[in-house]
Enzyme design. Structure first.
Site, PDB file in Angstrom:
ATOM      1  N   HIS A 189       0.804  -1.227   0.000  1.00  0.00           N
ATOM      2  CA  HIS A 189       0.000   0.000   0.000  1.00  0.00           C
ATOM      3  C   HIS A 189       0.831   1.269   0.000  1.00  0.00           C
ATOM      4  CE1 HIS A 189      -3.662  -2.264   1.490  1.00  0.00           C
ATOM      5  NE2 HIS A 189      -3.919  -1.749   0.316  1.00  0.00           N
ATOM      6  N   ASP A 438       0.758  -9.720 -14.352  1.00  0.00           N
ATOM      7  CA  ASP A 438       0.378 -11.134 -14.285  1.00  0.00           C
ATOM      8  C   ASP A 438       1.073 -11.953 -15.363  1.00  0.00           C
ATOM      9  OD1 ASP A 438      -1.284 -11.663 -12.062  1.00  0.00           O
ATOM     10  OD2 ASP A 438      -2.847 -10.426 -12.963  1.00  0.00           O
TER      11      ASP A 438
END
Ligand code: PEP
Ligand code: MG
Length: 566
Positions: A189, A438
């Site tokens: 984060h 990904d």
């Protein structure tokens, strides 16, 4: 450069986020409260625990309300943790057994953390957020000041062991020059929020704990380095870079190479606030991660509610392009309302488009909401599905989306099989967008959340570059747009390779756009092609990065402080 012992003492190395630099005094984040051997007695321990959990949840909700965009969603999710039934029940069970209130909360949090860690992926990453809830509740129970960032009175560099979203919410962007953390990683984060705020940031910097309030430091995010007590020459050099970067942001012309070949420069967003805050340099949105809107929801959002948010995004963008990705649930992004059971290997399980196998109505509702928003605003979004693996899945998604009334339909290429079959995939699609985060994870079989596998999880790996090339070649042969929306698009050297391969758009966090725009503008398309060839001819990731970097214009190298050896 030779490194003396003195230099080593003065230089902390970590992972840089962004290309910025800043010099200023350190302000340390208050440490988490330790448990005393004996806690002061309270009349009603159960009531004290309940009141402290409630108060922390309220405080976090209030912070969420004063925050924007992705940060607001993250804070809401953290507030929900303070309200979590399992945590509350565990704490109260301990209090009933005679444990003192702060210790009961501490033990209950550790128990929930162990469950999250065992679940792995996204939940394991939330352990930091849960511990920030623990620190706030324990401080309240012990009558200590709230841990976190103190009130800043002058522009400062915030230094912490790790920063939870609640800490970040307390940051005043006008007074925070940079962030340095000892823990964390580039996908945590702190890094995401620092990127959103455009702050230079160095994470995973061992030794940051030696920095004390008032120490002067220079933070160089491009190099991933923090200098203690920087001399005047270094301060001048970094101040010059910061000024250069600020002036780059003033250029908001459409993305193009030196010889005018257009490459759309787009932003990645997660919320309607992100869309409203889009800088003029963003030519549109290349990836709207819709799951971010619903991360903390236990019940599926209704079609009307979704349509309102999508309409708000489309309206903020006016006639700028918006590529909406349908819900990418599962693995590192669990959506509670999707009701997916736990899996042994969630990254390889029912996630992304595969959700339609179990809950087809969720996809159809979302497509209907998008079509509704398009009709209301008169702006047609492009829509794409995540994690598509086969041409049959691409065709099925296209049929569903067109059936809902959407006409520009695509798929993300983030599974090696999709890249391999790109030509067939494109038969029923209008465009593809390559998700290199990904694609690297699945090509290299390296979990993207594992900080110590970053050498494998590298978009410069020849196998990843090869699959990107195969996809781009297929799209060009089919005459279809092909974009990149993974983090690699934000790398000003990789961007040249991607343009050399023939991509038509690059989408990234808004704060990365100026450096990429500048890099493109200094190189002709032919040079980009040459740089791409050099990268593709390299036997390994290091060689590919070095071969590309060696061909970058000196002006770009200097302004963006690119490392000598790539
Ligand atoms: C990607 O995988 O590259 C991508 C852009 O999607 P996300 O990071 O949201 O998984
Ligand atoms: Mg992805």
């Amino acid at each position: 450069m030779t490194t003396t012992l003195r230099d080593a003492d003065r230089v902390l190395r970590g992972v840089g986020v962004g290309r910025g630099a800043a010099v200023g005094p350190v302000v340390r984040v208050h440490p988490a409260p330790a448990l005393p051997p004996a806690e002061p007695a309270v009349a009603d321990p159960a009531a004290a625990v309940t009141a402290a959990l409630d108060a922390v949840a309220r405080d976090l909700d209030a912070l969420a309300e004063s925050a924007d965009g992705t940060l607001r969603e993250v804070l809401r999710a953290t507030a929900a943790m303070a309200d979590d039934e399992m945590l509350r029940t565990e704490a109260l069970r301990r209090v009933a057994g005679g444990t003192a209130p702060a210790r009961a909360v501490d033990e209950a949090v550790e128990e929930v953390c162990a469950t999250f860690t065992a679940a792995g992926g996204y939940l394991a990453e939330r352990v930091t957020d849960l511990r920030s809830v623990r620190h706030r509740v324990v401080a309240r129970l012990l009558g200590l000041p709230a841990p976190g960032v103190p009130l800043l009175t002058e522009p400062s560099v915030v230094v912490a062991e790790d920063l939870a979203p609640a800490d970040t919410a307390g940051l005043d962007p006008r007074l925070v020059l940079a962030i340095v953390t000892e823990q964390g990683g580039p996908t945590g984060h702190t890094a995401i929020i620092a990127g959103q705020l455009g702050l230079p940031c160095v994470v995973r910097a061992p030794g940051a704990s030696v920095l004390e309030d008032g120490d002067r430091v220079a933070v160089d995010a491009a190099a991933g380095v923090v200098h203690r007590d920087p001399g005047p020459a270094l301060r001048k050099q970094l101040a010059g870079r910061a000024a250069d970067l600020r002036s780059l942001a003033e250029d908001t012309a459409p993305g193009a190479t030196a010889d005018g070949h257009p490459v759309a420069l787009l932003a990645n967003i997660g919320t309607a606030e992100d869309a409203r805050a889009l800088p003029p340099g963003a030519e549109g949105v290349g990836l709207f991660r819709t799951e971010v809107l619903f991360l903390s929801r236990a019940v599926a959002p209704a079609v009307e509610e979704q349509a309102d948010v999508y309409a708000a995004v489309l309206a903020s963008l006016g006639d700028r392009k918006v590529v909406v990705r349908t819900l990418d649930a599962g693995a590192d992004k669990p959506l509670p309302f999707a009701g997916l059971p736990p899996e042994e290997n969630p990254a390889l399980g029912v996630r992304g488009y595969r959700l339609a196998r179990r809950r087809p109505e969720l996809l159809d509702d979302q497509l209907r909401a998008l079509a509704l928003a398009a009709r209301r605003t008169g702006t047609e979004p492009w829509v794409m599905a995540p994690m598509v693996a086969t041409p049959a899945e691409a065709s099925a998604f296209a049929a569903r989306a067109r059936g809902a009334g959407l006409s520009t339909v695509g798929a993300m290429v983030e599974v090696p099989s999709a890249a391999w079959s790109a030509s067939a995939l494109l038969a029923d699609l209008d465009f593809v967008s390559i998700g290199t985060n990904d694609l690297a994870q699945y090509t290299m079989a390296a979990d993207r959340l594992q900080g110590d596998l970053t050498d494998l999880l590298d978009p410069w790996q020849p196998a990843v570059l090869g699959l990107v090339e195969r996809t781009v070649t297929a799209a060009r042969a089919a005459g279809r747009p092909v974009g990149i929306c993974g983090e690699s698009a934000a790398d000003p050297v990789m961007a040249l390779v991607l343009v050399g391969l023939g991509v038509t758009s690059l989408s990234m966090s808004a704060s990365s756009l100026p450096a990429v725009r500048f890099s493109l503008r200094q190189h002709s398309r032919a040079t980009c092609t040459e740089i791409a060839r050099a990268a593709l001819a390299s036997p390994d990731a290091h060689g590919a990065r070095a071969a590309a970097s060696a061909r970058v214009a000196p002006e770009v190298r200097r302004t963006l402080a690119l490392p000598e050896q790539g």
